[in-house]
Motif scaffolding. Structure first.
Motif, PDB file in Angstrom:
ATOM      1  N   LEU A 108      20.858  -5.382  -0.819  1.00 55.42           N
ATOM      2  CA  LEU A 108      19.391  -4.852  -0.340  1.00 55.42           C
ATOM      3  C   LEU A 108      19.055  -3.712  -0.597  1.00 55.42           C
ATOM      4  O   LEU A 108      19.954  -2.813  -0.888  1.00 55.42           O
ATOM      5  CB  LEU A 108      19.364  -5.202   1.349  1.00 55.42           C
ATOM      6  N   PHE A 109      17.716  -3.381  -1.032  1.00 57.53           N
ATOM      7  CA  PHE A 109      17.341  -2.099  -1.504  1.00 57.53           C
ATOM      8  C   PHE A 109      16.121  -1.956  -1.118  1.00 57.53           C
ATOM      9  O   PHE A 109      15.210  -2.835  -0.912  1.00 57.53           O
ATOM     10  CB  PHE A 109      17.564  -2.126  -2.955  1.00 57.53           C
ATOM     11  N   SER A 110      15.554  -0.613  -1.240  1.00 54.27           N
ATOM     12  CA  SER A 110      14.243  -0.349  -0.749  1.00 54.27           C
ATOM     13  C   SER A 110      13.728   0.586  -1.659  1.00 54.27           C
ATOM     14  O   SER A 110      14.304   1.357  -2.489  1.00 54.27           O
ATOM     15  CB  SER A 110      14.027   0.361   0.568  1.00 54.27           C
ATOM     16  N   VAL A 137       2.152   1.237 -10.689  1.00 58.46           N
ATOM     17  CA  VAL A 137       2.771  -0.014 -11.017  1.00 58.46           C
ATOM     18  C   VAL A 137       4.263   0.082 -11.402  1.00 58.46           C
ATOM     19  O   VAL A 137       4.520   0.931 -12.408  1.00 58.46           O
ATOM     20  CB  VAL A 137       1.840  -0.695 -12.029  1.00 58.46           C
ATOM     21  N   ILE A 138       5.108  -0.170 -10.558  1.00 55.16           N
ATOM     22  CA  ILE A 138       6.492   0.155 -10.587  1.00 55.16           C
ATOM     23  C   ILE A 138       7.207  -1.115 -11.303  1.00 55.16           C
ATOM     24  O   ILE A 138       7.128  -2.244 -10.991  1.00 55.16           O
ATOM     25  CB  ILE A 138       7.081   0.356  -9.330  1.00 55.16           C
ATOM     26  N   LYS A 139       7.717  -0.737 -12.367  1.00 54.90           N
ATOM     27  CA  LYS A 139       8.542  -2.013 -12.994  1.00 54.90           C
ATOM     28  C   LYS A 139       9.950  -2.141 -12.314  1.00 54.90           C
ATOM     29  O   LYS A 139      10.727  -1.019 -12.875  1.00 54.90           O
ATOM     30  CB  LYS A 139       8.581  -1.823 -14.494  1.00 54.90           C
ATOM     31  N   VAL A 140      10.233  -3.073 -11.810  1.00 48.39           N
ATOM     32  CA  VAL A 140      11.467  -3.361 -11.277  1.00 48.39           C
ATOM     33  C   VAL A 140      12.504  -4.367 -12.015  1.00 48.39           C
ATOM     34  O   VAL A 140      12.220  -5.610 -12.245  1.00 48.39           O
ATOM     35  CB  VAL A 140      11.532  -3.830  -9.888  1.00 48.39           C
ATOM     36  N   GLY A 141      13.576  -3.767 -12.813  1.00 48.77           N
ATOM     37  CA  GLY A 141      14.434  -4.771 -13.441  1.00 48.77           C
ATOM     38  C   GLY A 141      14.230  -4.310 -14.929  1.00 48.77           C
ATOM     39  O   GLY A 141      13.606  -3.145 -15.271  1.00 48.77           O
ATOM     40  N   PRO A 142      14.948  -5.050 -16.005  1.00 51.38           N
ATOM     41  CA  PRO A 142      15.488  -5.993 -15.743  1.00 51.38           C
ATOM     42  C   PRO A 142      17.011  -5.861 -15.082  1.00 51.38           C
ATOM     43  O   PRO A 142      17.472  -4.684 -15.245  1.00 51.38           O
ATOM     44  CB  PRO A 142      15.792  -6.625 -17.199  1.00 51.38           C
ATOM     45  N   ALA A 190       1.049  -1.103   0.127  1.00 55.50           N
ATOM     46  CA  ALA A 190       0.142  -0.116   0.013  1.00 55.50           C
ATOM     47  C   ALA A 190       0.906   1.200  -0.058  1.00 55.50           C
ATOM     48  O   ALA A 190       2.017   1.124   0.389  1.00 55.50           O
ATOM     49  CB  ALA A 190      -1.035   0.090   1.208  1.00 55.50           C
ATOM     50  N   VAL A 191       0.355   2.336  -0.414  1.00 57.55           N
ATOM     51  CA  VAL A 191       0.899   3.631  -0.384  1.00 57.55           C
ATOM     52  C   VAL A 191       1.728   3.968   0.985  1.00 57.55           C
ATOM     53  O   VAL A 191       0.817   3.858   1.953  1.00 57.55           O
ATOM     54  CB  VAL A 191       0.186   4.721  -0.903  1.00 57.55           C
ATOM     55  N   GLY A 192       2.874   4.227   1.028  1.00 53.41           N
ATOM     56  CA  GLY A 192       3.523   4.471   2.403  1.00 53.41           C
ATOM     57  C   GLY A 192       4.331   3.291   3.002  1.00 53.41           C
ATOM     58  O   GLY A 192       4.945   3.483   3.940  1.00 53.41           O
ATOM     59  N   ASP A 193       3.642   2.105   2.538  1.00 50.74           N
ATOM     60  CA  ASP A 193       4.443   0.685   3.249  1.00 50.74           C
ATOM     61  C   ASP A 193       5.917   0.590   2.470  1.00 50.74           C
ATOM     62  O   ASP A 193       6.261   1.102   1.515  1.00 50.74           O
ATOM     63  CB  ASP A 193       3.620  -0.362   2.730  1.00 50.74           C
ATOM     64  N   ALA A 194       6.552  -0.177   3.413  1.00 47.30           N
ATOM     65  CA  ALA A 194       7.959  -0.478   2.918  1.00 47.30           C
ATOM     66  C   ALA A 194       7.961  -1.628   1.856  1.00 47.30           C
ATOM     67  O   ALA A 194       7.289  -2.497   1.978  1.00 47.30           O
ATOM     68  CB  ALA A 194       8.839  -0.852   4.293  1.00 47.30           C
TER      69      ALA A 194
END
Length: 452
Positions: free
Chosen positions: A186-188, A196-201, A137-141
């Motif tokens: 590790l990353f945050s 909708v955040i695209k992480v990668g490649p 959710a918005v604001g969560d880690a």
């Protein structure tokens, strides 16, 4: 310029067709000739022996072509500029006997050779990209890890790995690694807004200090991170709307329900289980029971995504959060739910699927507003118990009244006007309840007032 008549063009086309036919006739004659029939058995073994050679040659040429394309892709635009400058300096030095140009060409060539040394070599890694949760959710880690294991037989030189996160890129410097050694980062990810955040490649990047040569390799596929809208608990706030309508008989007649209405004559196709045998025996005519349809618990949420109805993006985000809170509460109370926007209905099989749809919703300039959306909702969910119309502060009372008129009679309609800083209030326009929502935390209290 000479002009050719259409007759000349037709003659040329006929001549071409005639030549093609003659060539085909000559080919058939050769294939049918005795010489060809005598030579074909002798040529067949040679052709069979030559086929593998040609196949290997083609495969080798294809491999060379792939390597050549990979080598050319490793040269950056600045590197191609250096290559062109080197050739120009060599040409000037040779033609005009310009020693300084030749020296500069040698220096440029040395830089290109040294840059090549930075990208030559084979990498061997096992890379794993893992997100602790793909839906927050918005604001969560939102925390993830990048695990890199060396699978080479020798030590690997330092290399840089890049991880695109939305519009930004995170870079991780990998140290010299021994065979079998594992390096973990590790990353945050910031989750300040719904998206909708695209992480990668995950890519490895090797390049020389002057960036003349560069080589990128993809090691892990991208992962989508859904940042859901923020919601608030509405325990008991919507139950009053449903309790007033649950089980209430309507004027629609049905052949199978709970509320008995009357008896009528049997028609072919009626369920024989509903035949009333006592009346049939008394009248001598088959009679069946007829029932009134009773209302089922079904919540419909119509969320307007027309940017013209909101004064700011924050107001639209508040409306999305309000719609998400109503949907979550419907799932908690195990009620049927339908959520609709101008883009169509959202998938509401689970609460997570509904929130995914709300996360992908975007406000756009649209010609249709809350009035057209109310009509679409009424057509799509004609058996709803209550319809929530969620919009911004721009629609006035007349527009909201017009929207509520699109909802069939007997269905409770509630309009929620969402605007940051708006004073929470409850008003009535005929049978329509209008709720002003200034922040998400005020939603439960305003709904309780509407129920009371």
């Amino acid at each position: 310029m000479p002009k050719f008549s259409g007759r000349t063009g037709r003659w040329s086309r006929r001549a071409a067709v005639s030549l093609r036919r003659r060539a085909l006739r000559m080919r058939r004659a050769v294939l049918r000739s005795a010489y060809w029939r005598a030579a074909a058995p002798k040529l067949a073994p040679a052709a069979r022996r030559l086929a593998p050679v040609l196949a290997r040659t083609g495969a080798g040429l294809g491999s060379v072509g792939r390597r050549l394309r990979a080598a050319m892709a490793a040269v950056s635009p600045l590197g191609w500029l250096a290559v062109g400058l080197t050739f120009v300096l060599v040409l000037l030095g040779t033609v005009f006997n310009w020693q300084e140009a030749l020296v500069a060409a040698v220096g440029s060539g040395v830089l290109l050779v040294l840059g090549t040394a930075f990208v030559v070599g084979r990498l061997s890694y096992d890379v794993a990209l893992d997100l602790a949760r793909t839906r927050v959710a918005v604001g969560d880690a939102a925390v993830g890890s990048l695990s890199i294991t060396s699978t080479a037989a020798r030590s690997m030189l330092p290399v840089t790995f890049e991880l695109p996160v939305g519009g930004a890129v995170a870079a991780f410097d990998l140290p010299r690694m021994r065979p079998g050694h594992t390096h973990e980062e590790l990353f945050s990810i910031p989750t300040r807004r719904r998206a909708v955040i695209k992480v990668g490649p995950v890519e490895s990047v090797r390049q020389d200090p002057l960036r003349l040569m560069g080589r990128r390799l993809i090691w892990a596929d991208p992962v989508d991170l859904y940042v859901h809208p923020r919601t608030v608990s509405l325990s008991g706030s919507t139950t009053g709307f449903i309790r007033d309508l649950e089980g209430e008989p309507t004027t629609d007649l049905s052949s199978s329900d709970v509320a008995f209405h009357a008896l009528r004559a049997y028609v072919p196709g009626d369920d024989r289980r509903h035949i009333h045998w006592k009346t049939t025996a008394r009248t001598g005519t088959l009679m069946v029971r007829q029932f009134e349809e009773t209302r089922r618990s079904h919540v419909a949420v119509a969320l307007s995504l027309s940017s013209a109805e909101y004064t700011s993006e924050e107001d639209l985000e508040l409306a999305v959060s309000v719609a998400g809170s109503l949907g979550i509460q419907a799932f908690r109370e195990q009620l049927a739910l339908s959520v609709l926007t101008q883009d169509g209905p959202l998938r509401c099989t689970t609460a997570g699927a509904m929130l995914d749809g709300l996360t992908e919703a975007e406000g756009r300039s649209r010609t249709s507003g809350i009035v057209d959306l109310a009509r679409i909702t009424a057509d799509a969910v004609p058996n709803a118990s209550v319809v929530f119309l969620v919009t911004g502060t721009e629609p006035n009372g007349a527009a909201l009244r017009s929207a509520s008129m699109k909802v069939p009679p007997g269905i409770r309609c509630i309009a929620l006007r969402c605007g940051m800083g708006l004073e929470p209030a409850l008003a009535a326009i005929g049978d329509l309840a209008v709720l002003d929502i200034g922040d998400l935390e005020s939603l439960p209290g305003v709904l309780r007032k509407a129920v009371a």
